[in-house]
Structures are given as C-alpha cells and as structure tokens.
Enzyme design. Structure first.
Site, PDB file in Angstrom:
ATOM      1  N   GLU A 273      -9.282  -3.232  11.831  1.00 41.44           N
ATOM      2  CA  GLU A 273      -9.718  -2.380  10.716  1.00 41.44           C
ATOM      3  C   GLU A 273      -9.358  -0.919  10.975  1.00 41.44           C
ATOM      4  OE1 GLU A 273     -10.806  -0.513   7.635  1.00 41.44           O
ATOM      5  OE2 GLU A 273     -10.913  -2.701   7.610  1.00 41.44           O
TER       6      GLU A 273
ATOM      7  N   TYR B 254     -10.540   1.749   9.280  1.00 44.55           N
ATOM      8  CA  TYR B 254     -11.724   2.606   9.257  1.00 44.55           C
ATOM      9  C   TYR B 254     -12.526   2.419  10.543  1.00 44.55           C
ATOM     10  CZ  TYR B 254     -11.143   3.463   4.214  1.00 44.55           C
ATOM     11  OH  TYR B 254     -10.676   3.846   2.981  1.00 44.55           O
TER      12      TYR B 254
ATOM     13  N   HIS C 148     -38.859 -14.712 -22.822  1.00 47.22           N
ATOM     14  CA  HIS C 148     -38.963 -13.707 -23.883  1.00 47.22           C
ATOM     15  C   HIS C 148     -40.115 -12.761 -23.554  1.00 47.22           C
ATOM     16  CE1 HIS C 148     -39.054 -11.988 -27.925  1.00 47.22           C
ATOM     17  NE2 HIS C 148     -40.373 -12.111 -27.875  1.00 47.22           N
TER      18      HIS C 148
ATOM     19  N   GLY D 248     -14.258  -1.825   4.543  1.00 48.84           N
ATOM     20  CA  GLY D 248     -13.059  -1.466   3.801  1.00 48.84           C
ATOM     21  C   GLY D 248     -13.291  -0.435   2.714  1.00 48.84           C
ATOM     22  N   VAL D 249     -12.400  -0.429   1.734  1.00 46.39           N
ATOM     23  CA  VAL D 249     -12.509   0.503   0.611  1.00 46.39           C
ATOM     24  C   VAL D 249     -13.826   0.305  -0.123  1.00 46.39           C
ATOM     25  CG1 VAL D 249     -11.569   1.068  -1.670  1.00 46.39           C
ATOM     26  CG2 VAL D 249     -10.029   0.835   0.284  1.00 46.39           C
ATOM     27  N   CYS D 250     -14.205  -0.955  -0.360  1.00 47.24           N
ATOM     28  CA  CYS D 250     -15.384  -1.255  -1.183  1.00 47.24           C
ATOM     29  C   CYS D 250     -16.641  -0.557  -0.669  1.00 47.24           C
ATOM     30  CB  CYS D 250     -15.602  -2.765  -1.240  1.00 47.24           C
ATOM     31  SG  CYS D 250     -17.051  -3.251  -2.203  1.00 47.24           S
TER      32      CYS D 250
ATOM     33  N   GLU E   4      -5.721   8.019 -22.196  1.00 44.30           N
ATOM     34  CA  GLU E   4      -5.382   6.595 -22.035  1.00 44.30           C
ATOM     35  C   GLU E   4      -4.217   6.257 -22.960  1.00 44.30           C
ATOM     36  OE1 GLU E   4      -4.649   3.000 -21.418  1.00 44.30           O
ATOM     37  OE2 GLU E   4      -6.276   3.771 -20.171  1.00 44.30           O
TER      38      GLU E   4
ATOM     39  N   GLY F 233      -6.449   7.756 -17.219  1.00 38.11           N
ATOM     40  CA  GLY F 233      -6.676   6.316 -17.180  1.00 38.11           C
ATOM     41  C   GLY F 233      -8.047   5.957 -17.698  1.00 38.11           C
TER      42      GLY F 233
ATOM     43  N   ALA G 213      -6.544   7.879 -12.133  1.00 39.00           N
ATOM     44  CA  ALA G 213      -7.161   6.555 -12.004  1.00 39.00           C
ATOM     45  C   ALA G 213      -6.396   5.566 -12.872  1.00 39.00           C
ATOM     46  CB  ALA G 213      -8.631   6.615 -12.410  1.00 39.00           C
TER      47      ALA G 213
END
EC number: 1.8.1.4
Length: 474
Positions: free
Chosen positions: A36, A38, A445, A43-45, A205, A182, A270
C-alpha cells in the site's frame, strides 16, 4: 536497505477491494501480504474519498437543517463554521476507520508493506518505500491498485487553486466562488459541502442533465431542488483555463456559457477517474493492460495470467467501492480453490447529495437499449405522511418492471436518505421478485421505506394512498 519475502498471496493496493481480498485470503488460511502506497490502509475511499466526503456532507447537512428549522418555529443564530475543527472531525473519522483496519490486519496476521509496488516478473514484485526496497516473491497476486482523477492538458493542474477531489477534501479554505467542472456524483457532493460552508457554486456539465447515468425523471426532481443552491450550466463545456494572480479565469462554450471568461477563486475538476493499470509494470508479469489503463479479467477475476487477479476500479466501470469489495471476496475464494464467480445482477449507485439520488438495476434508458418491454410505477413522497412530517416531501420512489413477467428489473429513489432505502430494491432484483411480492410485503408505517411497497402497489393496481389509475370504472 533491501529485504526479500515470500508469500502465497500478495495484494497490490489496500482500498476496499484490496483489504477485503487480503482479509478474505487470510481467513481462508492463505499467507497474505498487502502492498500500500499510503501509510494507512483504506486506499482512496477511506483516506481521500468516500469516508471523508461523507463526514463533510454530514456537517453540511446539519448546517442546512439548522437554517431550515426556522420555518418550523425553531430559530438558531447564523451558523459559525470553524474550518480547523471541521477538518479535525474529518480526520478523526478517517483515523478511527483506518486504525480499525490496521488492527484487523494484525489480528489476521496480514503483513503490510508500505510503498509503491511494481512487477518485475510473473512471480515477483518490487516495492520502493521510505525504508528501502522490498522484493516480494508470490504464488498468486491480486491487483487492486485503483484509479486517480482525470487531468486535462489545457488546465494548469500545478496551480494550488485547481483542485481534484483529494484537494477539495483537504478543506484548506472556503473559496468565495467555486467552479465545479462535471455534474457527476463527486462534483455535486463537493459542491454541496462548499455551498453549505459559504461558497457560491457554479457547475458546468456538457450533457443536458447532471448525474447523466440516472433517469431524467429522477434527476428532474433533484435538479429542481439543487438549482436553488447551484448555478447549473448544462450543455456547456470549459474550453480554456488561465491562472492569474487574482483568480482562475475560465472560458466556456455551449448553451449556458457566459459571454466572457469568468473569474473563480478555485476550480474543482471532477470529470471522472482513470485506472492506474499503466503504473505497475504489469507487462513484466505478462499481464495485459489496455490503452486506457484497464486490466481485463474473467468472471473469476483472473487476468490473462492465471495466477494473477485484478479487482476494483482497475478492471472497469462502475468504479465503486462496494463492487470492488465483492470482487475481492471472489478473487480470494478462487485462489483458495473455491469455484466462485463474480456475476451480480445489480450494483447500486448513490449520489450522497441533498436530496440523495440512488438507483439500482436497469434504468429506463438501459431497458430501451436492451429491447425490454417495461412499465414504471412511481410513488411521490408528497403522498407520504413520514416525508411530509419530516419536511422532505419533494422526493420520489420509482420501480421498473418487466411488462410480461412483472419482475422488478430496476428502481430509483430521489429524496432525503434515498440511498438507505435502495437495499430492498436491489435484493428484490437479485431474488427475482415480482411486483406482487413487494406489494404484499407489509412495510412499517409511517416510514420513507414504505414508499417502495407503495410503488409496487401502484403497478399492481392495489394502491389506496393515491388515486388508482387501474381501478375499475363504475
């Protein structure tokens, strides 16, 4: 300093796909090493993606709700934002989760090697880290090296006022005027955060709607709400970006393009992500990587080299953590000798904006392209007691059914916490449920969740919470 180790499985990348694969390998009795880049797992997430963005979106939602409560007789003073404390909150969330992963890796005896890993042969990997070089000899490899934001050649990305999603999540400052390039999920989520913190948001966009992958009727509901916060420039694209001392000047063309270049304090690019397949020297292991950086795999996640697997963003769309996690499980199980396959009927997608936009299974556009005869049924939240009481009655729940079999083949929800309501629809599609199965399931409900059952009742013609278009004529 150089070291050499031998392992049964090496996993290249420790995002959700990678760490899930590694932990599953370990649980199945395989000696496993994670590589890894990092210093922490996730990771990125976990570090610069899904999780920190949700922490900031939570802050944004609280700010917006505090303002909205004035209409209900509860008046707060103008929210005072302390960016340093918000950033500290975000880091606390990240540290809690990445720390948890480190503990689980240790508990499973998964060795973590930090640094950039590249293949040197079909069974060898070399990792360059702060403490020197590590050579890893492996029997099997799982490539989970992820993706990175797209950069455009005409944009001066080296300027600190030009952001990608990672930069936006650092929350170094709140620009007075922010352009989001984006209208996809990442851009809209970050726009939501910075609008709540005080920025004026423009979104450009090139398509005729934001969130282009979702159905138009769902996006229409979202756009009506979000247009009160953002200046949306649809069917418009950026043609030039110039960094000057007093700001970033952006030239646009298209239907909503301003006549003159616009000055912004920051620009968030983005427009999507590209896979990291070309950064691994995968060719030295014999692994084929296409021109875009994707690695082709079969349903067992094998590459063209039988003992090397690939999962997550690097194998193709959709680039979503939850898809990668399931791919990681399958790859690990195949290595362990199980005859498992990755063959999901559906992969859900969610924009964690306010309101949320969520969909699963086929969209109407996809059903048309496949030549499927279908029928839709919608339940407007304006007829939901819970939605009205919770001041979120501008939402909608939609189901798509096969016209002949009545099986549900897709669904979408736009509204507060819409993503949390999507699970039932996904499960229904996986299990082959039809409209009657959902309509006859008693939903609690008052809940937002019951809108799924009520949409099925609309299709069945048994709805009593709305005028029934299928009622018998008298």
């Amino acid at each position: 300093m150089s070291t050499e180790i031998k392992t049964q499985v090496v996993v290249l990348g420790a995002g959700p796909a990678g760490y899930s694969a590694a932990f599953r390998c370990a649980d199945l009795g395989l000696e496993t090493v994670i590589v890894e880049r990092y210093n922490t797992l996730g990771g990125v997430c976990l570090n610069v993606g899904c999780i920190p963005s949700k922490a900031l979106l939570h802050v944004a939602k609280v700010i917006e709700e505090a303002k909205a409560l004035a209409e209900h007789g509860i008046v707060f003073g103008e929210p005072k934002t302390d960016i340093d404390k918000i950033r500290t909150w975000k880091e606390k969330v990240i540290n809690q989760l990445t720390g948890g992963l480190a503990g689980m890796a240790k508990g499973r005896k998964v060795k973590v090697v930090n640094g950039l890993g590249k293949f040197t042969g079909a069974n060898t990997l070399e990792v360059e880290g702060e403490n020197g070089k590590t050579v890893i000899n492996f029997d099997n490899a799982i490539i989970a090296a992820g993706s990175r934001p797209i950069q455009l050649p005409f944009i001066p990305h080296e300027d600190p006022r030009i952001w990608d999603s990672t930069d936006a999540l650092e929350l170094k400052e709140v620009p007075e005027r922010l352009l989001v390039m984006g209208g996809g999920i990442i851009g809209l989520e970050m726009g939501t955060v910075y609008h709540a913190l005080g920025s004026q948001i423009d979104v450009v966009e090139m398509f005729d709607q934001v969130i282009p992958a979702a159905d138009k009727d769902i996006v229409k509901v979202f756009t009506k709400r979000i247009s009160k916060k953002f200046n949306l420039m649809l069917e418009t694209k950026v043609t030039a970006v110039e960094a000057k001392e007093d700001g970033i000047y952006v030239t646009m063309e298209g239907k909503k393009a301003p006549a003159e270049p616009q000055r912004y304090d920051a620009v968030l690019v983005a427009i999507g992500r590209v896979p990291n397949g070309k950064n691994l020297d995968a060719g030295k292991a014999g692994v084929e990587v296409d021109d875009r950086g994707f690695i082709r795999v079969d349903k067992q996640l094998r590459t063209n080299v039988p003992h090397i697997f690939a999962i997550g963003d690097i194998v193709g769309q959709p680039m979503l953590a939850h898809k990668g996690v399931h791919e990681g499980h399958v790859a690990a199980e195949v290595i362990a000798g199980k005859k498992h396959y990755f063959d999901p009927k559906v992969i859900p997608s969610i924009a964690y904006t306010e309101p949320e936009v969520a969909w699963v299974g086929l969209t109407e556009k996809e059903a048309k392209e496949k030549g499927i005869s279908y029928e839709t049924a919608t339940f407007p939240w304006a007829a939901s007691g819970r939605a009205i009481a919770s001041d979120c009655a501008d939402g909608m729940t939609k189901l798509i059914f096969d016209k002949e079999s009545h099986r549900v083949i897709g669904g979408a929800i736009v509204g507060t916490n819409g993503g949390e309501l999507l699970g039932e629809i996904g499960l229904a599609i996986e299990m082959g449920c039809d409209a009657e199965d959902i309509a006859l399931t008693i939903h609690a409900h008052p809940t937002l969740h019951e809108s799924v059952g009520l949409a099925a009742e609309v299709f069945e013609g048994s709805i009593t919470d709305l005028p029934n278009p299928k009622a018998k004529k008298k």
